[in-house]
Design an enzyme around this catalytic site. Structure first.
Site, short mmCIF file in Angstrom:
data_model
loop_
_atom_site.label_atom_id
_atom_site.label_comp_id
_atom_site.label_asym_id
_atom_site.label_seq_id
_atom_site.Cartn_x
_atom_site.Cartn_y
_atom_site.Cartn_z
CG HIS A 43 -1.91 0.87 1.40
ND1 HIS A 43 -1.66 2.13 1.86
CD2 HIS A 43 -3.17 0.84 1.07
CE1 HIS A 43 -2.81 2.99 1.85
NE2 HIS A 43 -3.70 2.05 1.41
CG ASP A 58 0.22 -2.27 6.29
OD1 ASP A 58 -0.76 -2.58 6.90
OD2 ASP A 58 0.42 -1.82 5.36
CD GLN A 84 -7.26 -4.59 3.99
OE1 GLN A 84 -8.00 -5.05 4.11
NE2 GLN A 84 -7.46 -3.22 3.56
CE LYS A 97 -7.39 -0.18 5.97
NZ LYS A 97 -8.08 0.37 4.87
CB CYS A 152 -3.64 3.03 -1.84
SG CYS A 152 -4.58 4.37 -1.20
#
Ligand SMILES: Cc1ncc(COP(=O)(O)O)c(C=O)c1O
Ligand SMILES: Cc1ncc(COP(=O)(O)O)c(C=O)c1O
Lengths: 147, 412, 412, 147
Positions: free
Chosen positions: C126, C203, C206, C229, C368
C-alpha cells in the site's frame, strides 16, 4: 466533612504533613537519591545512612502534596533502625496493600491510613513516590516492563 | 444586559454529562480548559454518521462513500467560515493543536533554518508550543528566544520588539494562556513579526471557544486549535495556513490520499494541499463532530453566552481576591474565564482532591507549562476554567469548599 | 461445519447501517477492506463515554478524569491481549496504519540509515508502506529494494532471500494484500530478516480483522494496524513495537504528555514509552471504540464467523472464475475475503457505478497500490471485500448485476 | 434497468464510449497537453490544431471510464471548428451545468446527457477531465484557490 474526604485526609496524614518526621538532610548519609513525579511535581531527596545492612538513619527533603509528605514521613518512621531485609518486607506489605484492588488495609500500624489513597488512583503515585525511591536504593535493579 | 437564568439552564440541557456525578456528588465541571464537554447535538451527529453514512472517504464512487466524503469536506467549509479563512483549502485536519504545531515545525520551518537563525516563543507557552521548537533548534543549530512574562502575567511586548531581528525566522505564540487566562495582543504581535519578515503561528487552543477569530483580519500565517476545547471530540484539530505558506511546505506523513502518483521508478508526486497533509484515513467521525460543534456554536446566542462567561470569571475573581490565603497567578485584565491560584501552605493536588470529593473537577499541576511555573516560582497551581454552561451557584459551592480546605489544613 | 443462517442474521442485527440503503436500494456493503462498519455495541461505548466519562486523561486528579484515564489505559491491555504482546507498554496509540509506519520511519529507522543502506518492501505494498520509505531514502541516501510479485499474486520469496544482505537495515511488508487478498508468509519472512540482522515491520491493516495475530509467536519487531478496518472507528490505530525497539526510538511529535520536564535552560526530558510517542491529547473516544470492538470480537463466535467469510470468498471465486469476461487479479490459495478483478472492456469505475446504483458498494481504482497496478498492467481494478456480516444472497445479487454490465457494455 | 442507471449510462454515452469521435493523435497539432485523474486513473492527451483563434482540428488519446471517454468525445465534437471564444462559451455552459446544484440541463444538444453525472458527485471529475485540459490549453492562467 464527607466520608471519602475523611478517609483520604485523616488527622494522621494532616499531622505528618504539618510536621513530617525525619525531614532533614543527613550529612553522614552514604546513600542519596532523588525522585520526581512529573504529574504532581512532587520532589524528594532521600538520605540513608546504611551500614552492615542496617538503616541506621534516614532523612528526606522535598516538596509535594500532603499525601506525598505524610507517606514519606511514615515511611521513614517505618524503616528507621530496620535491616534491609526488614525494609524490603515493609515495602512489600505497603506495595501489595497499595496495588491489590481488594479493600484490605496495609497491615502495619500507622501505614494503614495510606490504603485509603487507593480510592483515588490518580493520587497513588503521590503515596508511593518516597517508597519507590527507597526501593531503588536498596534494590537497584528491576525491570519495570515485565512486572 | 441581564442574563436570564433559563438561557443557561437551556444550554445545560444540551450537555448530558452535566446531569451526572463525580464521586457521588453532582458534577461541577471546572476543567474546561483541559477539554470541554460535548452537547447531545454533537454526539448525535457522530452517532448518525456511524449509523447512516460510515464509509471511507475520497476514493469510493458509491453513494455511501460520496455522502461520507461530502460530510467530511463540508466541515472544511464550516471551519473556513468559522475562522474567516479565505479558502477551505487552507484548512487542514489534524489530531489537535500538538500535531498542527509539529506539522508546521517539520514541513514549513525545518527546511528554512540555518545555524544561528532564531525562533521566538514566550515564557507562557504550552509544552506543545515549546518542545517541537526545541527539537528543531537542536537539529538545525537555530536558537530559541523567549519573550518574558510580566508579574501580572502578560507578555512583555517591549522585550518582544527587542528580540525581533533579521535572524528571526519564525514566531510561535499562544493566543490565550491556558494557565493565566491572559489574552495576548496577537494582532500587534503579528504585525511586528511581519515587519521583520518573520512568519508567525498562533496557538489558538484556548482562544477558539471563547473569542471570535478572524484569521484574515489578524493576518495570521498559521492558526491552530483542537476540537476538544470547543465542544467537539478529541482526536480532531485544525491547522489553518495561508495559501502562500502551505504551498511552500514539504510533505509530513507519507501514505494514501496525499499522493498523486507512486512508482518505484520515480519520486512520488504529491497531491495539492490540503490532501497533501492528510495522509491515510483521517478521523472522519471526529471531523463530523467538529462540524456539528461549529453548527452548535452558530445556533446558540454566543454573545450572550460569552457575556455570561465573563460575568462568571469576574465574580470568581472578585471573591478570590478577598481571600487572604489565596494567591492568584495571572492578574491581567484582558482575559478569558481561566483562573490559576495557589492556596497558602496547601499543595494544588490536595486542593484539587478535596474539591474532587465534593464533586468539583478542577485541574492541578503544571498545566504543561513548566517554564511558566518556574517563572512564578510555584511547583504547581490549581486552575478553574469556566464554560458558558457553568453557573454562579457552582462558583459559590467551590468557594465554600476552598474555605473548608483552609480550615482543614491551617486551623484544625 | 454448516453455517446456521440465523447466526449471521444475529450478527447483522448488531450493525445498524446494514438496514439502511444506498441509492435507494438495500445496502450491500462489499467495501470492508476500505473500512468496516461499526456494531451498535461500539457506537454505544463511545456515546456512553461522551455522556458519562468525557474528560482529558492522565493529568486530572478528579474522578471523571480518573475514569477516562482508566478506560483509555484499559484498552492498551485489551490490545495487548488481542495481539498477544508481552506488555501493554508495547502498545502505542496512533491515528492509523499510515501514522504508525511514518512514526517508525521517523523515530526508529531514520537515525540508523547511512547512504547505501537498504530497505526492503514489496511490489504489492500500500502507498502508506512505500512513500514513507521513499522519502526516507531520498533524505538519507539509502536504497529501496523491492520484492517482486508472481503472476498469481504472491511474493517471490526466493527473490526476497536474494535481496537480503548485510546492507539490509529494515524490511516493511504487508501481512495481507489489500488488492489481491494474499496472505504473505510473514513468519518465515520475519525469520529470514532476523537471520540478516534486519528489523522488520508488518503492516497488519488487512489482517487484523480476519486472522489471529500473535506478535510474540511471529517474533515481529513492529506490527501496525488501523481500528477502522476491525469494526472500530477511524482516527485510531495501533503501533506495536518490541520493547527493545521502542526503547531505541527518538521522539516523534513534541508536546504534552510525552515529556517529563521542560525548561528553557536544558533539553527536554522525555517520558518513557508508550507516553513518549503519544504527544498531545489523543483520540480518547476512538481508543474507547477500539476497546469495544475488541470486546465485540471476543464475544462473538469468531471462528464460526471467519469460516463463514472463507465460504463467501470461495463461493464468489468459484462463480467469477467461470465468467469469461472477468479476469481475476490475484489467484493465491492462501487468502482472505478480498477479490480484485477487471471486466473485459469495461472500466472499473463504470463497474462500480453500476453496482452502486443497484445498492452494492464496491471499490474501484488503484487501491493505493499503483506499483501493483503497473505490475499487472491494469489502470485500476474492481474489488469486493467481504466481512462476516455479508451473505451468499448478496453475492448472488452482485453476480447478477455483473451479468447486466456485460450486456450493457458489450451486447446491447 | 433502473432509472438512475439509465440516466447515467444513456445510450449516447455507451455509444461514444464504444466509438469515440476524434479519437486520434493529431500529427499536425500545435498544442498538446496531458491530463490525469488520480482518483480513477483516467488519462488523456489532447491535441489541438489551433490557428488564427480557430480550433481547426482536435483529437484525443487516452484511457478511462465510459463517462470520461464519452465526455471527451462529445467535447471534441462540440468545439471542433469553433473559435476560441466560442469554445470558451461552450466550456462555461458545460461547467456551469455541471457545477450548479440545480437540476438544469446543459443547454447544448448532445452535451445535456452529461448533466446526469451530477447525481454521482464522485464521477463528476470523470466527466470534466477532458474539458479542464481544453480550458487550460486555451486559458492557461487561473487561480484555483480563489474560485
Ligand atoms: C494494507 C494497508 N496498509 C495501510 C493502509 C492505510 O491505513 P490507514 O488509511 O488506516 O492509515 C491500508 C488501508 O487502506 C491498507 O489496506
Ligand atoms: C494553549 C494550549 N496549546 C496547546 C495545547 C495542546 O492541545 P492538544 O492536547 O489538543 O494537542 C493545549 C491543551 O492543553 C493548550 O491549552
Amino acid at each position: 466533612m464527607c466520608l471519602d474526604l475523611q478517609a483520604l485526609y485523616q488527622e494522621i496524614i494532616l499531622d505528618h504533613n504539618r510536621h513530617p518526621s525525619n525531614f532533614k538532610k543527613l550529612d553522614q548519609a552514604n546513600y542519596v537519591l532523588e525522585g520526581y513525579n512529573p504529574l504532581c511535581g512532587d520532589k524528594i531527596i532521600l538520605y540513608l545512612s546504611l551500614h552492615n545492612n542496617l538503616i541506621q538513619d534516614i532523612g528526606f527533603q522535598g516538596e509535594g502534596c500532603a499525601i506525598f509528605t505524610a507517606s514519606a514521613s511514615l515511611m521513614t518512621e517505618a524503616v528507621k533502625g530496620k535491616t534491609v531485609e526488614e525494609a524490603r518486607k515493609i515495602f512489600k506489605l505497603f506495595h501489595d496493600g497499595m496495588t491489590t484492588s481488594k479493600d484490605n488495609h496495609i497491615p502495619f500500624d500507622k501505614l494503614s491510613v495510606l490504603s485509603n489513597v487507593k480510592k483515588f488512583p490518580m493520587r497513588v503515585k503521590c503515596a508511593t513516590l518516597a517508597w519507590h525511591v527507597l526501593k531503588t536504593m536498596i534494590d537497584p535493579v528491576s525491570d519495570d516492563l515485565d512486572k | 444586559m441581564e442574563m436570564k437564568p433559563n438561557a443557561i439552564d437551556l444550554v445545560r440541557d444540551d450537555f448530558p454529562i452535566l446531569k451526572t456525578s463525580n464521586r457521588n456528588r453532582p458534577l461541577v465541571y471546572f476543567d474546561n480548559a483541559a477539554t470541554t464537554q460535548i452537547p447531545s447535538q454533537v454526539i448525535k451527529a457522530m452517532t448518525d454518521y456511524y449509523i447512516y453514512h460510515n464509509a471511507n472517504i475520497h476514493r469510493g464512487v458509491y453513494e455511501l462513500s460520496e455522502r461520507s466524503t461530502l460530510l467530511y469536506e463540508g466541515v472544511r467549509k464550516k471551519v473556513q467560515n468559522f475562522i474567516h479563512a479565505k479558502s477551505d483549502k487552507e484548512i487542514i485536519f489534524v489530531r489537535g493543536t500538538t500535531e498542527a504545531i509539529n506539522l508546521v515545525a517539520h514541513s514549513f520551518v525545518r527546511q528554512q533554518l540555518k545555524p544561528g537563525d532564531e525562533i521566538i516563543v514566550s515564557e507562557m507557552e504550552h509544552h506543545s508550543n515549546i518542545v517541537p521548537w526545541q527539537l528543531l533548534c537542536q537539529e538545525t543549530g537555530a536558537l530559541l528566544r523567549v519573550i518574558p512574562v510580566t508579574n501580572i502575567g502578560e507578555l512583555a511586548i517591549d522585550e518582544y520588539e527587542k528580540l525581533l531581528n533579521a535572524r528571526t525566522k519564525f514566531v510561535a505564540i499562544m493566543h490565550v494562556s491556558n494557565v493565566l487566562g491572559t489574552i495576548n495582543p496577537i494582532k500587534q504581535m503579528i504585525t511586528l513579526a511581519h515587519a521583520h519578515h518573520a512568519t508567525i503561528l498562533i496557538d489558538g487552543a484556548q482562544a477558539i471557544a471563547h473569542l471570535s477569530v478572524n484569521v484574515q483580519d489578524l493576518d495570521a500565517d498559521f492558526y491552530v486549535f483542537s476540537g476538544h476545547k470547543m465542544y467537539a471530540p478529541t482526536g480532531i484539530g485544525v491547522l489553518y495556513g495561508k495559501k502562500k505558506c502551505l504551498s511552500k511546505m514539504t510533505p509530513y506523513q507519507g501514505g494514501g490520499d496525499m499522493i498523486e502518483k507512486v512508482s518505484f521508478y520515480a519520486l512520488p508526486v504529491f497531491a495539492d494541499f490540503p490532501a497533501k497533509f492528510e495522509a491515510g484515513t483521517p478521523n472522519i467521525a471526529g471531523v463530523v463532530g467538529l462540524g456539528a460543534a461549529i453548527d452548535y456554536l452558530m445556533q446558540v446566542d454566543l454573545s450572550l453566552l460569552r457575556a455570561h462567561e465573563n460575568k462568571l470569571v469576574d465574580y470568581a475573581l472578585s471573591r478570590l481576591i478577598n481571600m487572604s490565603y489565596v494567591r492568584l497567578i495571572g492578574q491581567s485584565d484582558t482575559r478569558i474565564s481561566i483562573i490559576s491560584f495557589v492556596v497558602d501552605r496547601v499543595h494544588a493536588h490536595d486542593v484539587a482532591s478535596i474539591l474532587d470529593v465534593n464533586g468539583i473537577c478542577i485541574r492541578a499541576g503544571h498545566h504543561c507549562a513548566m517554564p511558566l511555573m518556574e517563572r512564578f516560582n510555584v511547583p504547581a497551581t490549581a486552575r478553574v476554567s469556566f464554560s458558558f454552561y457553568n453557573t454562579f451557584s457552582e462558583i459559590d459551592h467551590f468557594l465554600l469548599v476552598l474555605e473548608q480546605i483552609r480550615k482543614m489544613f491551617l486551623c484544625v
